[in-house]
Design a protein around this motif. Sequence first.
Motif, PDB file in Angstrom:
ATOM      1  N   GLU A  21      46.277  70.177  32.659  1.00 36.89           N
ATOM      2  CA  GLU A  21      45.121  69.603  31.965  1.00 36.89           C
ATOM      3  C   GLU A  21      45.101  68.083  32.116  1.00 36.89           C
ATOM      4  OE1 GLU A  21      44.336  72.716  28.319  1.00 36.89           O
ATOM      5  OE2 GLU A  21      46.076  71.384  28.191  1.00 36.89           O
ATOM      6  N   TRP A  22      46.265  67.480  32.071  1.00 38.65           N
ATOM      7  CA  TRP A  22      46.324  66.034  32.277  1.00 38.65           C
ATOM      8  C   TRP A  22      45.819  65.668  33.673  1.00 38.65           C
ATOM      9  CZ3 TRP A  22      46.005  62.215  29.340  1.00 38.65           C
ATOM     10  CH2 TRP A  22      46.652  62.117  28.112  1.00 38.65           C
ATOM     11  N   GLU A  23      46.255  66.385  34.683  1.00 42.49           N
ATOM     12  CA  GLU A  23      45.826  66.112  36.041  1.00 42.49           C
ATOM     13  C   GLU A  23      44.322  66.290  36.205  1.00 42.49           C
ATOM     14  OE1 GLU A  23      47.401  64.962  38.746  1.00 42.49           O
ATOM     15  OE2 GLU A  23      49.127  64.583  37.446  1.00 42.49           O
ATOM     16  N   ALA A  24      43.756  67.243  35.457  1.00 38.63           N
ATOM     17  CA  ALA A  24      42.317  67.507  35.579  1.00 38.63           C
ATOM     18  C   ALA A  24      41.477  66.374  35.030  1.00 38.63           C
ATOM     19  CB  ALA A  24      41.973  68.824  34.873  1.00 38.63           C
ATOM     20  N   VAL A  25      41.953  65.709  33.982  1.00 41.49           N
ATOM     21  CA  VAL A  25      41.149  64.653  33.344  1.00 41.49           C
ATOM     22  C   VAL A  25      41.598  63.254  33.758  1.00 41.49           C
ATOM     23  CG1 VAL A  25      40.681  66.126  31.362  1.00 41.49           C
ATOM     24  CG2 VAL A  25      42.661  64.597  31.301  1.00 41.49           C
ATOM     25  N   LYS A  26      42.670  63.155  34.562  1.00 43.81           N
ATOM     26  CA  LYS A  26      43.187  61.834  34.927  1.00 43.81           C
ATOM     27  C   LYS A  26      42.219  61.125  35.869  1.00 43.81           C
ATOM     28  CE  LYS A  26      47.576  61.527  35.650  1.00 43.81           C
ATOM     29  NZ  LYS A  26      48.911  61.628  36.297  1.00 43.81           N
ATOM     30  N   PHE A  27      42.071  59.801  35.658  1.00 48.17           N
ATOM     31  CA  PHE A  27      41.216  58.983  36.523  1.00 48.17           C
ATOM     32  C   PHE A  27      41.926  58.761  37.854  1.00 48.17           C
ATOM     33  CE2 PHE A  27      39.879  54.536  37.731  1.00 48.17           C
ATOM     34  CZ  PHE A  27      38.625  54.911  38.204  1.00 48.17           C
TER      35      PHE A  27
END
Length: 633
Positions: free
Chosen positions: A302-308
């Motif tokens: 999930e972090w990778e999906a929303v990371k800029f």
Amino acid sequence: MARNKEAVVLLLDVGPSMHSVLSEVESVCSMLVQKKLIFGKSDEVGVVLLGTDDTCNELQKEVGGYEHIVVLRNISVVDGNAVDFLQNLPRGNFRGDFIDAIVVGIDLLIKKFGPTNKGKQRICLMTDARYPIKAPYEGTKEDQVNTISQMMQTHGIRLDCIVIREKLPEADLRVMEENDNLLDQFSRKAIAKIVHVDSSTSLLGALKTRNISPVTVFRGDLELSSTMKIKVWVYKKTSEEKFPTLKKYSDKAPSSDKFATYEVKVDYEYKSMEDPDKVVPPEQRIRGYRYGPQVVPISSAEWEAVKFKPEKGVKLLGFTDASNILRHYYMKDVYIFVPEPGNKKAIVAVSAIARAMKDMNKSAILRCVWRQGQGNVVIGVLRPNISSVDNIPDSFYFNVLPFVEDVREFQFPSFSSFPSSWQPNEQQQEAADNLVKMLDLAPSSKEVLQPDYTPNPVLEKKKSSKRAWRGKPSTFSEKEEGVDGEASDIQSSNLMKDSSNINVEKIGNLNPVQDFEAMMARRDSSKWVSKAIKDMQNHVSDLLENSYDGDAYSKAIECLVALRKGCILEQEPKEFNRYLLGLYEKWKDTDLANFFELLSSKSLTLISQKEASDSNVTEEEAKNFPVKTELKF
């Protein structure tokens, strides 16, 4: 050898003309080794002395010649013994030949490393280059330098030469000019850097601890538009030097274990709250973040999906007048943009844009993402850097600019809003103005603390002596450190006023100068001035009588400077002159005779009538001390 690790051979001139500065050389070289113990434990150091009474080097045994050169320490990994060697250098009585010393240093490196480790070997020569070198058996001195330079290039050996010219009495200018030309020839024919210093401060910064290989932070296109791109490489021009991170060590390892590293390894275990005896493996863990009383789990996916995730690249946003970008906007380290090496089109394009920006007084605003996956975008200003050397292309300097969130506007009330009782009087205001003027690093349009020759104060762990930071010794017959005619007097009187708050009754060993100034400033009795002078005289005498191999000379000189200054302020010049002459008569024919040579090199003389009206010593007599001492008091 790992990246940035190097082998250094220190070639130190200990001949007669270097005796007055050898204490500073010892301090600087010891500091270099101490820093290597912290920053480069794998670095190797060797020490070679020239101008010694003895001769001890392999070349002399193998082929002859190379006299009065001693290999004090062979090339080996830095350790505490190297510091001990450098803190007790012998004083030689012969004129050293720096060309022979360079050859001995090259021989040590070649025998140690052979054809390996090119570019990571360095020779550092410290000399005053005052005396002529021997003529070679064949050819000229210039031919000899060419041969040595070619050998250095073949083996990737660099030369750093520090020429110390602090004071040159009876120097042969013709010989020095010839030696300077030979050293300059090294810089033209080999990888060499020649630095001339005339003060202790410059010496501290001239000897570099290590050379760091530049690494690009970006290689790619400078995008001026969608159809115009220039191939550039970006390096860091400057970088903040910090202490290495500390590690945990333990002394629990048995002393019999020769391979013990004493490092502490820390492991963490995560256990379930329901079953405290059960260890949770990494694949079953997930990060949780508090949101009020709850803990919200967020997986790495999930972090990778929303990371800029910005795309790697450097893009031009536009141009602006250089006056719109103020100097205090610069935030981090300086970068340099250079055209791709060997790319003629990139070199011409960078040069054309840089010179046009220079002519029009423009700066460029860039959006930079140095690497793929970088989590932030950098906005900065690009300024032209026009080269003055034919074989070096034009380039750009880049500085990071702040975002709105980085700007902090601090408002301070005016001093005029304070009550009149808080306002400074005329003398206080003048003292404050003079202090600000003294902080100017370029009082005569010449920078005092040049970055190349000034050590990083953050990395100096030990407090340096006042003498080491004072720079070029001043003539003590003039008012010291003042900006105008009265600045130094105001500063001295204020210092004594501050010291008078403590009622010091004797001079101690810890801070003798401060104790002396405090006693001189006391006004509760007339005895304190004479007592302070007498105690300081006794303290200096004790320092000299108990000195071993000159280890107390620097502290004795500091005390004499304070005593001299105090005697001038309190109109007691005869006391100082009588004492200094007494010292000279007592010890001029003993081992302490070189102390008076050191006094002469520091321009610490008798107090003349020009400095104190009560003195019966003329300016010429004061200048000739200790040569002429037929003075009566």
